[in-house]
Design a protein around this motif. Sequence first.
Motif, PDB file in Angstrom:
ATOM      1  N   LEU A   1      90.504  35.279  27.571  1.00 38.37           N
ATOM      2  CA  LEU A   1      90.419  36.266  26.508  1.00 38.37           C
ATOM      3  C   LEU A   1      91.156  35.737  25.283  1.00 38.37           C
ATOM      4  CD1 LEU A   1      89.546  39.223  25.873  1.00 38.37           C
ATOM      5  CD2 LEU A   1      91.812  39.912  26.629  1.00 38.37           C
ATOM      6  N   ASP A   2      90.470  35.693  24.159  1.00 41.51           N
ATOM      7  CA  ASP A   2      91.057  35.260  22.904  1.00 41.51           C
ATOM      8  C   ASP A   2      91.461  36.523  22.144  1.00 41.51           C
ATOM      9  OD1 ASP A   2      91.787  34.055  20.536  1.00 41.51           O
ATOM     10  OD2 ASP A   2      89.756  33.405  20.014  1.00 41.51           O
ATOM     11  N   VAL A   3      92.749  36.766  22.071  1.00 40.79           N
ATOM     12  CA  VAL A   3      93.239  38.021  21.489  1.00 40.79           C
ATOM     13  C   VAL A   3      94.115  37.748  20.273  1.00 40.79           C
ATOM     14  CG1 VAL A   3      95.238  38.105  23.015  1.00 40.79           C
ATOM     15  CG2 VAL A   3      94.367  40.211  22.039  1.00 40.79           C
TER      16      VAL A   3
ATOM     17  N   SER B   1      93.047  46.976  19.026  1.00 41.31           N
ATOM     18  CA  SER B   1      92.990  45.604  19.539  1.00 41.31           C
ATOM     19  C   SER B   1      91.796  44.876  18.946  1.00 41.31           C
ATOM     20  CB  SER B   1      92.882  45.608  21.072  1.00 41.31           C
ATOM     21  OG  SER B   1      91.668  46.199  21.484  1.00 41.31           O
ATOM     22  N   HIS B   2      91.971  43.571  18.781  1.00 38.78           N
ATOM     23  CA  HIS B   2      90.905  42.670  18.334  1.00 38.78           C
ATOM     24  C   HIS B   2      90.904  41.504  19.312  1.00 38.78           C
ATOM     25  CE1 HIS B   2      90.491  44.634  14.372  1.00 38.78           C
ATOM     26  NE2 HIS B   2      91.793  44.800  14.468  1.00 38.78           N
ATOM     27  N   ASP B   3      89.770  41.271  19.966  1.00 39.41           N
ATOM     28  CA  ASP B   3      89.691  40.147  20.899  1.00 39.41           C
ATOM     29  C   ASP B   3      88.274  39.600  20.947  1.00 39.41           C
ATOM     30  OD1 ASP B   3      88.125  41.294  23.276  1.00 39.41           O
ATOM     31  OD2 ASP B   3      89.762  42.728  23.174  1.00 39.41           O
ATOM     32  N   ILE B   4      88.158  38.453  21.580  1.00 41.61           N
ATOM     33  CA  ILE B   4      86.849  37.835  21.786  1.00 41.61           C
ATOM     34  C   ILE B   4      86.716  37.562  23.278  1.00 41.61           C
ATOM     35  CG2 ILE B   4      85.378  35.832  21.293  1.00 41.61           C
ATOM     36  CD1 ILE B   4      86.932  35.575  18.619  1.00 41.61           C
ATOM     37  N   LEU B   5      85.654  38.065  23.870  1.00 42.24           N
ATOM     38  CA  LEU B   5      85.361  37.868  25.282  1.00 42.24           C
ATOM     39  C   LEU B   5      83.914  37.413  25.407  1.00 42.24           C
ATOM     40  CD1 LEU B   5      86.246  38.139  28.264  1.00 42.24           C
ATOM     41  CD2 LEU B   5      85.421  40.494  28.183  1.00 42.24           C
ATOM     42  N   ASP B   6      83.705  36.278  26.059  1.00 43.42           N
ATOM     43  CA  ASP B   6      82.349  35.721  26.206  1.00 43.42           C
ATOM     44  C   ASP B   6      81.643  35.595  24.855  1.00 43.42           C
ATOM     45  OD1 ASP B   6      82.708  35.596  28.989  1.00 43.42           O
ATOM     46  OD2 ASP B   6      81.950  37.636  29.251  1.00 43.42           O
ATOM     47  N   ASP B   7      82.371  35.105  23.860  1.00 40.34           N
ATOM     48  CA  ASP B   7      81.857  34.877  22.499  1.00 40.34           C
ATOM     49  C   ASP B   7      81.466  36.155  21.764  1.00 40.34           C
ATOM     50  OD1 ASP B   7      82.188  32.086  22.648  1.00 40.34           O
ATOM     51  OD2 ASP B   7      80.258  31.882  23.683  1.00 40.34           O
ATOM     52  N   VAL B   8      81.924  37.307  22.251  1.00 38.65           N
ATOM     53  CA  VAL B   8      81.636  38.576  21.595  1.00 38.65           C
ATOM     54  C   VAL B   8      82.944  39.147  21.057  1.00 38.65           C
ATOM     55  CG1 VAL B   8      80.796  40.939  21.911  1.00 38.65           C
ATOM     56  CG2 VAL B   8      79.680  39.049  23.116  1.00 38.65           C
ATOM     57  N   GLU B   9      82.962  39.401  19.736  1.00 38.87           N
ATOM     58  CA  GLU B   9      84.147  39.998  19.127  1.00 38.87           C
ATOM     59  C   GLU B   9      84.170  41.486  19.428  1.00 38.87           C
ATOM     60  OE1 GLU B   9      86.375  40.333  14.812  1.00 38.87           O
ATOM     61  OE2 GLU B   9      84.625  39.048  15.025  1.00 38.87           O
ATOM     62  N   ARG B  10      85.331  41.961  19.858  1.00 37.25           N
ATOM     63  CA  ARG B  10      85.468  43.369  20.221  1.00 37.25           C
ATOM     64  C   ARG B  10      86.694  43.961  19.523  1.00 37.25           C
ATOM     65  NH1 ARG B  10      85.876  43.744  26.495  1.00 37.25           N
ATOM     66  NH2 ARG B  10      87.928  42.958  25.964  1.00 37.25           N
ATOM     67  N   CYS B  11      86.544  45.189  19.067  1.00 38.01           N
ATOM     68  CA  CYS B  11      87.660  45.928  18.471  1.00 38.01           C
ATOM     69  C   CYS B  11      87.677  47.308  19.126  1.00 38.01           C
ATOM     70  CB  CYS B  11      87.478  46.094  16.971  1.00 38.01           C
ATOM     71  SG  CYS B  11      87.396  44.529  16.086  1.00 38.01           S
TER      72      CYS B  11
END
Length: 122
Positions: free
Chosen positions: A57-59, A82-92
């Motif tokens: 997880l890129d957070v 939170s802001h992270d990237i999981l499986d190349d998908v940016e999530r907030c």
Amino acid sequence: MLATGPYLTHLEEGLWLKTRFDHEWMDRILHPDFTEVGMSGRTYSRAETLEAPLTDLDVTLPHEGYTLELIDEDVALLHYISHDILDDVERCAHRTSIWVNTNEGWRLRFHQGTPLPEDPSA
């Protein structure tokens, strides 16, 4: 309260780092009655959380907009984005955690992640 805020922020951020996959650390941090509602809406038990597989997880830390409210002397409500990237998908997501101060120290009793809309004006 002054010491509680930074300490709980530190514990919360530990849930986003390698410590998240340290079974001993997580066992110590999670309350025996811990539950989580994930961004998908799925509910996770303490056992499921402890058994979660290692995830890359890129957070972004620190999280955005931490606010802490003491509901009671031994119960704290923590909010942040939170802001992270999981499986190349940016999530907030809006995040909410309830921490309880027990004889064993502060333990996470509940956590929820609610996705932010892609269009912030929505």
